[in-house]
Design a protein around this motif. Structure first.
Motif, short mmCIF file in Angstrom:
data_model
loop_
_atom_site.label_atom_id
_atom_site.label_comp_id
_atom_site.label_asym_id
_atom_site.label_seq_id
_atom_site.Cartn_x
_atom_site.Cartn_y
_atom_site.Cartn_z
N UNK A 1 95.15 -49.20 -40.67
CA UNK A 1 95.77 -50.15 -41.47
C UNK A 1 97.29 -49.38 -42.27
N UNK A 2 98.31 -50.72 -42.55
CA UNK A 2 99.29 -50.49 -43.18
C UNK A 2 99.50 -51.01 -44.48
N UNK A 3 100.42 -51.46 -45.63
CA UNK A 3 100.32 -52.32 -46.16
C UNK A 3 100.56 -53.44 -45.23
N UNK B 1 91.30 -49.37 -35.82
CA UNK B 1 89.93 -49.37 -36.37
C UNK B 1 89.51 -47.92 -35.51
N UNK B 2 88.78 -47.21 -36.31
CA UNK B 2 88.83 -45.87 -35.93
C UNK B 2 87.14 -45.72 -35.92
N UNK B 3 86.43 -45.44 -35.18
CA UNK B 3 85.00 -45.83 -34.61
C UNK B 3 84.79 -43.96 -35.13
N UNK C 1 92.01 -39.99 -44.13
CA UNK C 1 92.90 -39.62 -44.59
C UNK C 1 93.23 -38.90 -43.01
N UNK C 2 92.68 -39.45 -42.40
CA UNK C 2 92.82 -39.54 -40.90
C UNK C 2 92.98 -40.75 -39.89
N UNK C 3 92.72 -41.71 -41.21
CA UNK C 3 92.93 -43.03 -40.19
C UNK C 3 94.54 -43.48 -41.28
#
Length: 619
Positions: free
Chosen positions: A354-356, A362-364, A383-385
């Motif tokens: 997400x950004x603000x 989604x990272x699964x 951090x990766x997301x």
């Protein structure tokens, strides 16, 4: 059991034993002393009885001048009798009449009263002492000697008993003290020495020493506590070493992962294909952290469900794959079955991309169920997301800016075409109409009409294409995606056909670039226009789908079909569609359908580097 083996209780028992021994010794000494009290007096007085008996014998054998003292002789016998029953003697005599000393004393009394005393009293003063008197005196003295001997033996026996009691008390006291020293050595000194050694070993971080004290006294309990403490300290120290080692390994992994993220972020932002940019980085991160597989799902406004965009491990080629020479995410079925997925006892972590103010995807992350993810690993994945969110957001923003810029440019072009080319074509059409009104006769009439027909056909086709182009430009300005544009186009041609045109749209979001969308839309519109104008069809359907790695668009009708079953030669609209298809790197085919009607099909591989998910949304 605990109270009996207590050190304090044992010390109390020892002290009590010593005190009891002393008390018994003193009590026995007091009793023996009390029992022999007066024996010395009795022995002296008994010895005096012998001397008194001889004095009476001497007085009885005295000269005649002592006859006047006969009265005094009787007094002497009375005094002697009083001395015989004196308390000094009777006190030493046992009260039990069966006691040998009591019997002996009674014998002496009887000997005195019935033997010596009557003999002395019957003796004539001044007369010679006869044998009977001497014999009576000797017999009496022998009995007195016997009693004195018995008193002496009894006194010595009591003294010997007193000595024995003192010796026994002394020996018992010595034994108690020795037992106390031995017990202190075994139960106090040795345990204390072991405890001190353990404390010294613990100070040197050596937790292998054990007291192993037996019993349940205070020091044994303290030894057990020391053993338990050293075991717990050893376990704690081992756990601390393991935690330090684990933290070190985790920090090393974190450092390597940060380096990987730093290195891969450049390719992630430089490479506009999320799959090519993210899969190598994700696979290296899985190896570092011992996790995987990982998937990225994207959210799109045109899809109600998130669609998969990236996977690091799959048995079959993903739906979105455009490069069939790339096998980065393909694994063997055996390898896939060993991965911690939902069917294989795996645990899943979902992290928002997400950004603000906007959820992009989604990272699964799947990881083994038998261990937890560390906080460091979670922070790295977060951090990766964040990096993925930034890359996806920038890519979408760039795409939207390109679409907006292209739409603005096409709007300007449409306006210019309307103001220039459209007016020129209209002017030419009017000139052709004027030429038709001229009456040309003779040999040139047929040629003139043929030229006019060709000019009219070309101008009408060019004018129609221009209108289609202007319509497309204006349509693209109001509908910023292919799905909406196609829906608007289907509604438009449904009104022109008088019957609903079916639309089957199965193209993932952001598959095509703005330029590819324009060409695809134009080809579909051209196919629909031909179906409406020439097919005389009652059913028209449009299908746009993604069949990895190609995009296919089909326009089908149930009309009368193509004359001769082949593609029309030099058909102006078909030539334009072929030109557009070549621009896309694909081709257009027009053919009759077996069940009747015509099918216009477009097939090409997208060259754009956009985010293409694996699953297509429902039509």
């Amino acid at each position: 059991m605990k109270s009996r083996t207590s050190l304090v209780n044992r010390l109390a028992v020892v002290v009590g034993a010593v005190v009891l021994t002393a008390l018994v010794s003193m009590a026995a000494t007091l009793a023996v002393s009390k029992s022999i009290e007066g024996n010395a007096t009795a022995i002296n007085q008994a010895g005096a009885l012998r001397m008194g008996a001889f004095q009476l014998l001497s007085r009885a054998a005295g000269p005649k001048q002592y006859e006047r003292d006969t009265g005094s002789f009787a007094g002497l016998t009375e005094k002697y009798t009083a001395r015989l029953i004196n308390v000094g003697i009777t006190k030493a005599i046992p009260e039990d009449p069966e006691h040998p000393l009591a019997k002996q004393y009674q014998t002496i009394l009887d000997s005195w009263k019935s033997g010596l005393k009557p003999t002395l009293e019957s003796h004539t003063p001044g007369a010679l002492v006869n044998a009977d008197l001497i014999e009576a005196t000797d017999a009496y003295v022998r009995e007195v000697d016997q009693m004195v001997t018995m008193l002496e033996e009894r006194t010595e026996a009591r003294i010997d008993l007193l000595h024995l009691i003192q010796i026994i008390s002394l020996a018992f006291s010595i034994l108690i003290i020795l037992a106390l020293f031995i017990d202190l050595k075994n139960r106090v000194l040795r345990p204390l020495r072991k405890l001190v050694d353990i404390a010294g070993a613990v100070r040197q971080q050596d937790f292998s020493h054990k007291a192993r004290l037996k019993g349940s006294d205070e020091l044994a309990q303290l030894g057990h506590a020391f053993d338990q403490m050293t075991s717990e300290l050893a376990l704690t120290y081992h756990e601390l070493e393991e935690r330090v080692r684990s933290k070190t390994e985790e920090l090393e992994k974190s450092h390597a992962a940060l380096q990987l993220l730093h290195t891969s972020s450049r390719s992630l932002f430089a490479n506009h294909d999320l799959c090519d940019g993210a899969v190598p980085m994700l696979q290296q991160l899985e190896q570092l952290l011992g996790i995987g597989p990982m998937q990225i799902y994207l959210h799109d406004k045109n899809s109600s469900q998130p669609v998969q965009a990236v996977t690091t491990a799959t048995r079959e080629r993903p739906f979105y794959c455009r490069d069939h020479h790339c096998n980065a995410c393909l694994v063997e079925p055996e390898q896939y079955e060993e991965l911690p997925v939902e069917d294989n006892d795996g645990r899943r972590l979902l992290l928002p991309i997400r950004t603000p103010g906007q959820l992009l995807g989604t990272l699964e992350v799947w990881y083994p169920a038998d261990r937890e993810l560390s906080q460091t690993a979670r922070r790295l994945l977060e951090t990766l997301s964040d990096q993925l969110a930034t890359a996806i957001f920038l890519e979408r923003q760039i795409t939207e800016e390109q679409q907006l810029t292209l739409a603005e440019e096409r709007t300007v072009i449409a306006r210019e075409l309307h103001d220039s080319l459209a007016q020129s074509l209209s002017y030419l059409k009017m000139q052709v109409a004027r030429l038709r009104r001229l009456n040309i006769v003779g040999e040139q009439e047929a040629t003139h009409e043929a030229i006019l027909d060709e000019l009219s056909t070309g101008l009408n086709s060019a004018y129609r294409q221009l209108r289609e182009l202007l319509t497309t430009f204006r349509l693209k300005l109001d509908t910023p995606d292919l799905s909406s544009a196609l829906q608007y186009t289907v509604e438009e041609f449904s009104e022109r056909l008088g019957k609903p045109v079916q639309l089957f749209y199965n193209l993932p979001p952001n598959t095509l670039s703005p330029n590819e969308e324009i060409h695809t839309l134009q080809i579909v519109r051209e196919g629909l226009a031909n179906a409406v104008k020439h097919a005389d069809a009652s059913e028209v359907a449009v299908e746009v789908s993604f069949e990895s790695p190609k995009v296919k668009a089909r326009i089908r009708d149930n009309g009368k079909g193509l004359p001769g079953g082949d593609q029309p030669v030099n058909h102006y609209g078909l030539v334009i569609m072929q030109d557009r298809a070549r621009t896309l790197g694909g081709q257009v085919q027009v053919k009759n359908r077996e069940e009747g009607g015509v099918e216009v099909s477009l097939s090409f591989i997208p060259k754009s580097r956009n985010l293409i998910p694996t699953e297509a949304p429902s039509a």
